[in-house]
Scaffold this motif. Sequence first.
Motif, PDB file in Angstrom:
ATOM      1  N   ALA A  91      11.048 -69.558 -20.616  1.00 34.42           N
ATOM      2  CA  ALA A  91      10.673 -70.724 -21.415  1.00 34.42           C
ATOM      3  C   ALA A  91       9.187 -71.007 -21.258  1.00 34.42           C
ATOM      4  O   ALA A  91       8.591 -70.683 -20.223  1.00 34.42           O
ATOM      5  N   VAL A  92       8.600 -71.593 -22.279  1.00 33.91           N
ATOM      6  CA  VAL A  92       7.188 -71.981 -22.226  1.00 33.91           C
ATOM      7  C   VAL A  92       7.072 -73.196 -21.299  1.00 33.91           C
ATOM      8  O   VAL A  92       7.872 -74.116 -21.390  1.00 33.91           O
ATOM      9  N   HIS A  93       6.086 -73.180 -20.394  1.00 32.05           N
ATOM     10  CA  HIS A  93       5.935 -74.337 -19.501  1.00 32.05           C
ATOM     11  C   HIS A  93       5.509 -75.566 -20.304  1.00 32.05           C
ATOM     12  O   HIS A  93       4.971 -75.420 -21.405  1.00 32.05           O
ATOM     13  N   ASP A  94       5.770 -76.740 -19.776  1.00 34.38           N
ATOM     14  CA  ASP A  94       5.447 -77.934 -20.567  1.00 34.38           C
ATOM     15  C   ASP A  94       4.352 -78.794 -19.926  1.00 34.38           C
ATOM     16  O   ASP A  94       4.312 -80.002 -20.119  1.00 34.38           O
ATOM     17  N   TYR A  95       3.462 -78.154 -19.177  1.00 23.75           N
ATOM     18  CA  TYR A  95       2.321 -78.906 -18.661  1.00 23.75           C
ATOM     19  C   TYR A  95       1.416 -79.270 -19.845  1.00 23.75           C
ATOM     20  O   TYR A  95       1.205 -78.435 -20.735  1.00 23.75           O
ATOM     21  N   PRO A  96       0.890 -80.500 -19.865  1.00 28.44           N
ATOM     22  CA  PRO A  96       0.085 -80.920 -21.022  1.00 28.44           C
ATOM     23  C   PRO A  96      -1.193 -80.087 -21.174  1.00 28.44           C
ATOM     24  O   PRO A  96      -1.770 -79.654 -20.166  1.00 28.44           O
ATOM     25  N   ALA A  97      -1.601 -79.872 -22.421  1.00 30.84           N
ATOM     26  CA  ALA A  97      -2.820 -79.099 -22.683  1.00 30.84           C
ATOM     27  C   ALA A  97      -4.055 -79.892 -22.249  1.00 30.84           C
ATOM     28  O   ALA A  97      -4.072 -81.123 -22.314  1.00 30.84           O
ATOM     29  N   VAL A  98      -5.073 -79.170 -21.764  1.00 32.38           N
ATOM     30  CA  VAL A  98      -6.354 -79.786 -21.410  1.00 32.38           C
ATOM     31  C   VAL A  98      -7.274 -79.578 -22.616  1.00 32.38           C
ATOM     32  O   VAL A  98      -7.562 -78.444 -22.996  1.00 32.38           O
TER      33      VAL A  98
ATOM     34  N   VAL B  14      -2.048 -68.091 -16.220  1.00 30.70           N
ATOM     35  CA  VAL B  14      -3.045 -67.696 -15.211  1.00 30.70           C
ATOM     36  C   VAL B  14      -3.776 -66.417 -15.642  1.00 30.70           C
ATOM     37  O   VAL B  14      -5.007 -66.367 -15.647  1.00 30.70           O
ATOM     38  N   VAL B  15      -3.020 -65.385 -16.028  1.00 25.18           N
ATOM     39  CA  VAL B  15      -3.695 -64.129 -16.399  1.00 25.18           C
ATOM     40  C   VAL B  15      -4.471 -64.281 -17.708  1.00 25.18           C
ATOM     41  O   VAL B  15      -5.502 -63.632 -17.901  1.00 25.18           O
ATOM     42  N   ALA B  16      -3.990 -65.166 -18.594  1.00 22.39           N
ATOM     43  CA  ALA B  16      -4.727 -65.409 -19.845  1.00 22.39           C
ATOM     44  C   ALA B  16      -6.062 -66.072 -19.535  1.00 22.39           C
ATOM     45  O   ALA B  16      -7.098 -65.685 -20.090  1.00 22.39           O
ATOM     46  N   ALA B  17      -6.054 -67.051 -18.627  1.00 20.71           N
ATOM     47  CA  ALA B  17      -7.304 -67.736 -18.257  1.00 20.71           C
ATOM     48  C   ALA B  17      -8.267 -66.738 -17.608  1.00 20.71           C
ATOM     49  O   ALA B  17      -9.453 -66.681 -17.949  1.00 20.71           O
ATOM     50  N   LEU B  18      -7.742 -65.914 -16.699  1.00 20.73           N
ATOM     51  CA  LEU B  18      -8.606 -64.916 -16.029  1.00 20.73           C
ATOM     52  C   LEU B  18      -9.072 -63.848 -17.024  1.00 20.73           C
ATOM     53  O   LEU B  18     -10.190 -63.346 -16.929  1.00 20.73           O
ATOM     54  N   GLY B  19      -8.218 -63.501 -17.977  1.00 24.66           N
ATOM     55  CA  GLY B  19      -8.571 -62.513 -18.994  1.00 24.66           C
ATOM     56  C   GLY B  19      -9.627 -63.077 -19.940  1.00 24.66           C
ATOM     57  O   GLY B  19     -10.553 -62.371 -20.348  1.00 24.66           O
ATOM     58  N   TYR B  20      -9.499 -64.344 -20.274  1.00 23.15           N
ATOM     59  CA  TYR B  20     -10.455 -65.017 -21.171  1.00 23.15           C
ATOM     60  C   TYR B  20     -11.844 -65.010 -20.542  1.00 23.15           C
ATOM     61  O   TYR B  20     -12.850 -64.842 -21.223  1.00 23.15           O
ATOM     62  N   HIS B  21     -11.893 -65.198 -19.212  1.00 22.24           N
ATOM     63  CA  HIS B  21     -13.173 -65.272 -18.504  1.00 22.24           C
ATOM     64  C   HIS B  21     -13.480 -63.968 -17.757  1.00 22.24           C
ATOM     65  O   HIS B  21     -14.228 -63.981 -16.790  1.00 22.24           O
ATOM     66  N   TYR B  22     -12.883 -62.865 -18.219  1.00 22.43           N
ATOM     67  CA  TYR B  22     -12.993 -61.595 -17.478  1.00 22.43           C
ATOM     68  C   TYR B  22     -14.447 -61.150 -17.305  1.00 22.43           C
ATOM     69  O   TYR B  22     -14.822 -60.613 -16.260  1.00 22.43           O
ATOM     70  N   MET B  27     -12.660 -67.143 -11.399  1.00 24.98           N
ATOM     71  CA  MET B  27     -12.321 -68.575 -11.362  1.00 24.98           C
ATOM     72  C   MET B  27     -11.727 -68.907 -10.003  1.00 24.98           C
ATOM     73  O   MET B  27     -11.017 -68.087  -9.424  1.00 24.98           O
ATOM     74  N   THR B  28     -11.989 -70.109  -9.515  1.00 28.77           N
ATOM     75  CA  THR B  28     -11.312 -70.539  -8.280  1.00 28.77           C
ATOM     76  C   THR B  28      -9.881 -70.940  -8.645  1.00 28.77           C
ATOM     77  O   THR B  28      -9.576 -71.212  -9.817  1.00 28.77           O
ATOM     78  N   SER B  29      -9.017 -70.999  -7.633  1.00 27.23           N
ATOM     79  CA  SER B  29      -7.628 -71.370  -7.928  1.00 27.23           C
ATOM     80  C   SER B  29      -7.550 -72.816  -8.430  1.00 27.23           C
ATOM     81  O   SER B  29      -6.674 -73.153  -9.219  1.00 27.23           O
ATOM     82  N   ASP B  30      -8.520 -73.660  -8.023  1.00 23.49           N
ATOM     83  CA  ASP B  30      -8.532 -75.032  -8.548  1.00 23.49           C
ATOM     84  C   ASP B  30      -8.881 -75.060 -10.036  1.00 23.49           C
ATOM     85  O   ASP B  30      -8.294 -75.830 -10.804  1.00 23.49           O
ATOM     86  N   GLN B  31      -9.830 -74.218 -10.436  1.00 28.54           N
ATOM     87  CA  GLN B  31     -10.176 -74.145 -11.868  1.00 28.54           C
ATOM     88  C   GLN B  31      -8.977 -73.655 -12.685  1.00 28.54           C
ATOM     89  O   GLN B  31      -8.702 -74.161 -13.772  1.00 28.54           O
ATOM     90  N   ILE B  32      -8.256 -72.681 -12.119  1.00 25.26           N
ATOM     91  CA  ILE B  32      -7.076 -72.158 -12.837  1.00 25.26           C
ATOM     92  C   ILE B  32      -6.015 -73.254 -12.942  1.00 25.26           C
ATOM     93  O   ILE B  32      -5.441 -73.483 -14.003  1.00 25.26           O
ATOM     94  N   ALA B  38      -1.214 -77.985 -13.947  1.00 27.22           N
ATOM     95  CA  ALA B  38      -0.037 -78.085 -13.084  1.00 27.22           C
ATOM     96  C   ALA B  38      -0.512 -78.393 -11.669  1.00 27.22           C
ATOM     97  O   ALA B  38      -1.696 -78.290 -11.374  1.00 27.22           O
ATOM     98  N   ASP B  39       0.416 -78.757 -10.794  1.00 26.85           N
ATOM     99  CA  ASP B  39      -0.010 -79.018  -9.425  1.00 26.85           C
ATOM    100  C   ASP B  39      -0.496 -77.700  -8.804  1.00 26.85           C
ATOM    101  O   ASP B  39       0.098 -76.641  -9.018  1.00 26.85           O
ATOM    102  N   PRO B  40      -1.598 -77.771  -8.023  1.00 22.66           N
ATOM    103  CA  PRO B  40      -2.226 -76.552  -7.493  1.00 22.66           C
ATOM    104  C   PRO B  40      -1.270 -75.696  -6.654  1.00 22.66           C
ATOM    105  O   PRO B  40      -1.406 -74.471  -6.648  1.00 22.66           O
ATOM    106  N   SER B  41      -0.260 -76.297  -6.017  1.00 22.82           N
ATOM    107  CA  SER B  41       0.622 -75.480  -5.162  1.00 22.82           C
ATOM    108  C   SER B  41       1.490 -74.536  -6.010  1.00 22.82           C
ATOM    109  O   SER B  41       1.738 -73.401  -5.633  1.00 22.82           O
ATOM    110  N   SER B  42       1.943 -75.002  -7.188  1.00 23.44           N
ATOM    111  CA  SER B  42       2.697 -74.133  -8.116  1.00 23.44           C
ATOM    112  C   SER B  42       1.845 -72.943  -8.513  1.00 23.44           C
ATOM    113  O   SER B  42       2.312 -71.804  -8.551  1.00 23.44           O
ATOM    114  N   VAL B  43       0.589 -73.255  -8.848  1.00 22.55           N
ATOM    115  CA  VAL B  43      -0.303 -72.209  -9.342  1.00 22.55           C
ATOM    116  C   VAL B  43      -0.638 -71.233  -8.218  1.00 22.55           C
ATOM    117  O   VAL B  43      -0.674 -70.020  -8.431  1.00 22.55           O
ATOM    118  N   ARG B  44      -0.845 -71.754  -7.003  1.00 19.54           N
ATOM    119  CA  ARG B  44      -1.144 -70.860  -5.868  1.00 19.54           C
ATOM    120  C   ARG B  44       0.012 -69.919  -5.591  1.00 19.54           C
ATOM    121  O   ARG B  44      -0.177 -68.758  -5.260  1.00 19.54           O
TER     122      ARG B  44
END
Lengths: 143, 143
Positions: A91-98, B14-22, B27-32, B38-44
């Motif tokens: 499923a697509v995540h539902d975090y709001p767009a920035v 995550v990979v789209a953001a890193l690919g966009y800025h390849y 990017m730092t994990s906070d920027q991602i 989303a909360d940083p722990s999910s992303v980490r």
Amino acid sequence: MAPINTRFSVGLHVVAALGYHYAGGGMTSDQIAQSVNADPSSVRRVLSGLAKAGIVTSRRGHRGACRLSRDPVHISLLEVYRACEPPAAVAVHDYPAVADCPVSSNIKGSLAFVLGRAQASFDDSLARTSVAHLVDDIRDRGA
Amino acid sequence: MAPINTRFSVGLHVVAALGYHYAGGGMTSDQIAQSVNADPSSVRRVLSGLAKAGIVTSRRGHRGACRLSRDPVHISLLEVYRACEPPAAVAVHDYPAVADCPVSSNIKGSLAFVLGRAQASFDDSLARTSVAHLVDDIRDRGA
């Protein structure tokens, strides 16, 4: 209750049992639950979804039996899948767009497209297989 | 924590953001986490799976940045899917077989075959799409 991603395999077990005995007089929900070897309430829940989708018919009363509503050749596994109301595989995540992030602002459409295409491939594979195929495979394995 | 079936879409974000800025400096994990919103722990957690799978590299320390380990053209979405350790889209139920029931005794092999084929179609669809495709689609939508 069956875990959410095994509900479909319980549904397949139910239609396989009814397909196997299609030429006979049908099966009660207790007989079906016995074959699945699951608690009867799980099986009744799945049976109710199959009935709502028009795949299974049941006669009420003491000797009430369940039957497939049509020849197993004409029931696809995709119909059974949908009747079991499974969650989407992904499923697509539902975090709001920035707003000022080009990836965040545009990714949901891209994700829906990519994930939808993968789900469609999954569905197509099930659409190409009928309950009769499943029953034949079970007979072959038992032979 | 992201719900289990959206973890993959967080991984794709995550990979789209890193690919966009390849072409940039990573990017730092906070920027991602800011892009995913989303909360940083999910992303980490997702980043750690991507690093373990060799898709992302990260430099430790204050200015430590994450990068894709290779050109996004050469990273398939199937690799990302597997790195996110998703549950199978559907799973064979694990109720014990009933010895004297021919359906119950033989169905698990049939289910594994049918469900495995559907999962393979799903996987094939992801294998045919690269991170570069995803980034291009995001750019097109933003244009």
